[in-house]
Design an enzyme around this catalytic site. Structure first.
Site, short mmCIF file in Angstrom:
data_model
loop_
_atom_site.label_atom_id
_atom_site.label_comp_id
_atom_site.label_asym_id
_atom_site.label_seq_id
_atom_site.Cartn_x
_atom_site.Cartn_y
_atom_site.Cartn_z
N ASN A 289 0.82 -1.22 0.00
CA ASN A 289 0.00 0.00 0.00
C ASN A 289 0.86 1.28 0.00
O ASN A 289 2.09 1.23 -0.01
CB ASN A 289 -0.97 -0.01 1.18
CG ASN A 289 -0.25 -0.08 2.52
OD1 ASN A 289 0.90 0.34 2.66
ND2 ASN A 289 -0.92 -0.62 3.52
N CYS A 358 -7.49 -2.36 -7.01
CA CYS A 358 -6.81 -2.49 -5.72
C CYS A 358 -7.88 -2.25 -4.67
O CYS A 358 -8.88 -2.96 -4.64
CB CYS A 358 -5.63 -1.53 -5.62
SG CYS A 358 -5.98 0.18 -6.11
N SER A 359 -7.71 -1.27 -3.81
CA SER A 359 -8.76 -0.95 -2.84
C SER A 359 -9.75 0.04 -3.45
O SER A 359 -10.91 -0.28 -3.68
CB SER A 359 -8.15 -0.38 -1.56
OG SER A 359 -7.36 -1.37 -0.90
N ASP A 360 -9.27 1.26 -3.75
CA ASP A 360 -10.15 2.27 -4.32
C ASP A 360 -9.95 2.49 -5.81
O ASP A 360 -10.72 3.21 -6.44
CB ASP A 360 -9.96 3.60 -3.59
CG ASP A 360 -10.44 3.53 -2.14
OD1 ASP A 360 -11.54 3.00 -1.92
OD2 ASP A 360 -9.71 3.99 -1.24
N GLY A 361 -8.92 1.89 -6.37
CA GLY A 361 -8.75 1.94 -7.82
C GLY A 361 -8.12 3.20 -8.36
O GLY A 361 -8.29 3.51 -9.55
N TRP A 362 -7.38 3.95 -7.53
CA TRP A 362 -6.77 5.17 -8.06
C TRP A 362 -5.26 5.23 -7.81
O TRP A 362 -4.61 6.21 -8.18
CB TRP A 362 -7.44 6.41 -7.48
CG TRP A 362 -7.59 6.46 -5.97
CD1 TRP A 362 -6.66 6.13 -5.03
CD2 TRP A 362 -8.75 6.86 -5.25
NE1 TRP A 362 -7.16 6.30 -3.77
CE2 TRP A 362 -8.46 6.76 -3.87
CE3 TRP A 362 -10.01 7.31 -5.62
CZ2 TRP A 362 -9.38 7.07 -2.87
CZ3 TRP A 362 -10.92 7.62 -4.62
CH2 TRP A 362 -10.60 7.50 -3.26
N ASP A 363 -4.66 4.22 -7.22
CA ASP A 363 -3.21 4.20 -7.00
C ASP A 363 -2.56 3.04 -7.76
O ASP A 363 -2.09 3.20 -8.87
CB ASP A 363 -2.90 4.11 -5.51
CG ASP A 363 -3.26 5.39 -4.76
OD1 ASP A 363 -2.95 6.47 -5.28
OD2 ASP A 363 -3.84 5.30 -3.66
N ARG A 364 -2.54 1.86 -7.14
CA ARG A 364 -1.93 0.70 -7.79
C ARG A 364 -2.62 0.33 -9.09
O ARG A 364 -1.99 -0.15 -10.04
CB ARG A 364 -1.94 -0.48 -6.81
CG ARG A 364 -0.99 -0.33 -5.65
CD ARG A 364 -1.25 -1.32 -4.53
NE ARG A 364 -2.41 -0.93 -3.71
CZ ARG A 364 -2.72 -1.50 -2.55
NH1 ARG A 364 -1.96 -2.48 -2.08
NH2 ARG A 364 -3.76 -1.09 -1.86
N ARG A 404 -1.90 13.02 -2.48
CA ARG A 404 -0.68 12.20 -2.48
C ARG A 404 0.59 13.05 -2.45
O ARG A 404 1.60 12.65 -1.90
CB ARG A 404 -0.66 11.29 -3.71
CG ARG A 404 -1.75 10.21 -3.70
CD ARG A 404 -1.50 9.17 -2.63
NE ARG A 404 -2.55 8.16 -2.63
CZ ARG A 404 -3.56 8.13 -1.77
NH1 ARG A 404 -3.64 9.06 -0.82
NH2 ARG A 404 -4.46 7.18 -1.83
#
Length: 647
Positions: A289, A358-364, A404
């Site tokens: 994360n 991923c979790s929210d779909g905006w990073d990984r 970020r």
């Protein structure tokens, strides 16, 4: 001293010194504008130029009673964690006016003020060369043109454009328009969005031109501990399978480690159960994360900044360098992202549709889809295509740049800060090292994007999502970074670029093949000698580029002469030979810059012409034997790898 449009001096102080690491203090004058902090020595030779928008934190060190030499002053830390130390005499609170002014201008949002980017546009006197109010970098990414380029929609398309989010009511962080399977009704779409975290339902990123395998992205499902189900969401996944030629089960690439996905069930979220999705296979890609990435980045930056000038210390550090890099874990994290992207690209190239989240779909998620598309589609490896990729996968789909990077905020301890987008650019750099001729741009473009990302001169990376940028009227009130880059394309163009029409660019994401990005991580605070050396190297590069252009022009002129023999070199086939063969790639493989009628592309084309001929007019194709061996090596690595888990 030249200033930008909209930039003005706010404070000057000559009662201070700059203290380089392991060196003597340099007396001089600090000039603070509403955009940057400039320090010059007494002879105006030594220069420190720090954009205030790029500051991570500003700290005082020492007090009125501090003892010892150079024990009282101000520390500036950039977002890339480079540090600058300024010292003051210990009397009359001499540093207070400078500290207060720096804090006010570096963190305007914490003070209720606006970012410099808005003042820059207001004070703009002359547009960048080639730009007009009607055509600018804001027009570079056009949703309709990009969908048409990848074949959506057409008369027989399996996809359609969804307008349900035009008021950002379906998902506040999604673009106003995105593509979904044509067989789904608007009501189906609403139900699917309700079942996904923050309404971030599966949306199309890319379609393979031959096998019609699709790359979609989303956030995690709202499964919870009780294992909730949604027939509409399950039907969406089944539809992805139906519209793929191979009819293979859909790969759901969950970027997280499996234990993290399971832990999210306690929050009412989680992952797709195999029993609920019979037309899919879930794979966990084990990418950690934002908190793990932030700490690892800091460790590597601290290691890089620990170098000293003494020969003995250098010898000791060289012995500890590799073990120190390994201890930071940064390259292992980069390798995990690249490994996941290669798996996604290979699945799609083999005819299997992939849903990434991923979790929210905006990073990984953005890292994986962006890198997979870079490997699959040569258009995204061009100058214009790469900028379109960033607009599409990062900006329109709501990567939280403001949070970020902490733009305009003095909360340096915010746990939501993390260098996710910078890590993506490093992954691009790692691919560039293995395939240096496959990209139209060099690392100079990547470093420029990072610098402007930090410095907040342009509005491109402000705010967290499309909706926030629309509300702030960013396109009307700020300038686009792409205009600035488009006005000087020769600075970023790769002279080794060869047009490569392979659908899947070979890349082996082995940890042994990765290197520390020294051009970024070893960029220490400036010294005058380094500036002079960099200027000399830059001048030499320009001379070499001019020589290359002249040779290209001579080669083109030679080939145009009657009776000129075709040039061959072993297995290498020239462009003149390949254009007469049936296997010449069609527009289904890629779309060239000439098909995109944007102003930046126009400047790209005109600049090539003015430099003495189109440098890619006669592209060299890679030998078939080399391409085949690269593909086999890549497949062998992935088959042996055991970093992902499947359910």
């Amino acid at each position: 001293m030249e200033f930008l449009d909209g930039e003005s001096i706010k404070l000057q102080d000559s009662n201070m010194q700059y203290l380089p690491a392991k060196s003597e203090p340099i007396p001089g004058t600090m000039t603070i504008t509403n955009y940057r902090c400039i320090f010059q020595d007494e002879n105006a030779n030594f220069l420190v130029d720090v954009a205030l928008g790029g500051l991570h934190k500003i700290e005082k060190f020492g007090g009125a009673s501090s003892s010892g030499e150079n024990s009282y002053g101000i520390d500036l830390t950039r977002k890339d964690l480079c540090k600058f130390r300024f010292i003051y005499p210990q009397r009359n609170h001499g540093r207070r006016p400078v500290f207060d002014k720096l804090h006010e201008l570096a963190f305007p949002l914490s003070k209720g003020n606006t970012m410099f980017a808005f003042h820059h546009r207001k004070g703009q006197k002359d547009a960048f060369p080639g730009t007009t109010p009607e055509k600018s970098g804001w027009d570079l990414y056009n949703f309709e043109k990009e969908m048409h380029r990848i074949g959506v929609p057409d008369k027989n398309s399996d996809w359609r454009v969804c307008d349900l989010n035009k008021s950002y009511e379906l998902s506040a962080t999604y673009p106003s328009r995105f593509a979904v399977p044509a067989a789904l009704t608007d009501e189906n779409i609403r139900q699917v969005a309700a079942f996904r975290s923050k309404g971030r339902m599966p949306a199309l990123s890319w379609v393979h031109p031959r096998n019609k395998a699709s790359l979609t992205r989303s956030a995690q499902p709202r499964v919870g501990i009780t294992g909730k189900r949604s027939k509409e969401d399950e039907g969406y996944i089944s539809q992805l399978k139906k519209i793929t030629f191979s009819q293979a089960n859909v790969q759901i690439a969950d970027a997280r480690p499996r234990r993290n996905a399971v832990a999210n069930q306690a929050k009412g979220l989680g992952y797709e159960y195999a029993s609920s999705y019979p037309d899919a296979v879930v794979s966990f890609l084990n990418i950690h994360n934002i908190h793990a990435m932030r700490e690892s980045f800091k460790k590597l930056k601290d290691l890089c900044c620990s170098f000293t000038e003494s020969t003995k210390a250098k010898t000791d550090q060289q012995r500890r360098w590799h073990s120190g890099v390994e201890a930071t874990g940064w390259l292992k994290h980069v390798q995990a992202v690249l490994h996941g992207a290669v798996r996604v690209a290979q699945w799609i190239d083999n005819g299997t549709s992939v849903l990434v989240h991923c979790s929210d779909g905006w990073d990984r998620t953005a890292q994986l889809t962006g890198l997979a598309m870079l490997l699959l589609d040569p258009y995204y490896r061009t100058l214009v295509g790469f900028m379109v990729l960033i607009e599409k996968e990062w900006l329109s789909f709501g990567h939280k740049f403001q949070q970020r990077l902490g733009h305009g905020s003095d909360n340096s301890g915010d746990e939501q800060r993390s260098p996710i987008f910078v890590q993506f650019l490093e992954c691009v750099w790692q691919i560039l090292q293995q395939q240096p001729c496959a990209f139209e741009f060099t690392e100079a473009l990547l470093l420029e994007i990072i610098d402007q990302l930090y410095d907040c001169r342009f509005g491109t990376f402000l705010f967290n999502c499309e909706r926030e940028r629309v509300d702030a009227e960013v396109q009307l009130k700020t300038l686009s970074l792409w205009d600035y880059i488009g006005s000087n394309l020769s600075k970023y163009r790769n002279p080794l670029y060869m047009v490569d029409h392979r659908t899947l660019l070979p890349f082996v994401p082995s940890i042994r093949a990765l290197n520390v990005w020294t051009s970024f991580f070893l960029r220490l605070p400036p010294r005058n000698q380094l500036h002079q050396r960099a200027a000399a190297v830059d001048a030499q590069n320009r001379e070499l580029a001019a020589e290359c252009d002249a040779l290209d022009a001579l080669l083109i002129a030679h080939r145009s002469q009657p009776g000129a023999a075709p040039t061959t070199n072993g297995d290498t086939t020239t462009h003149d030979e390949t254009t007469s063969k049936d296997e010449t790639p069609t527009n289904d493989d890629t779309t060239t810059n000439d098909n995109i009628t944007t102003d930046v592309v126009d400047r790209c084309t005109s600049e090539r012409d003015s430099e003495g001929g189109d440098v890619v007019a006669a592209p060299t194709q890679r030998p078939v034997s080399v391409a085949q061996s690269e593909r086999e090596l890549m497949a062998a690595y992935l088959n042996d790898a055991s970093d992902s888990e499947e359910l």
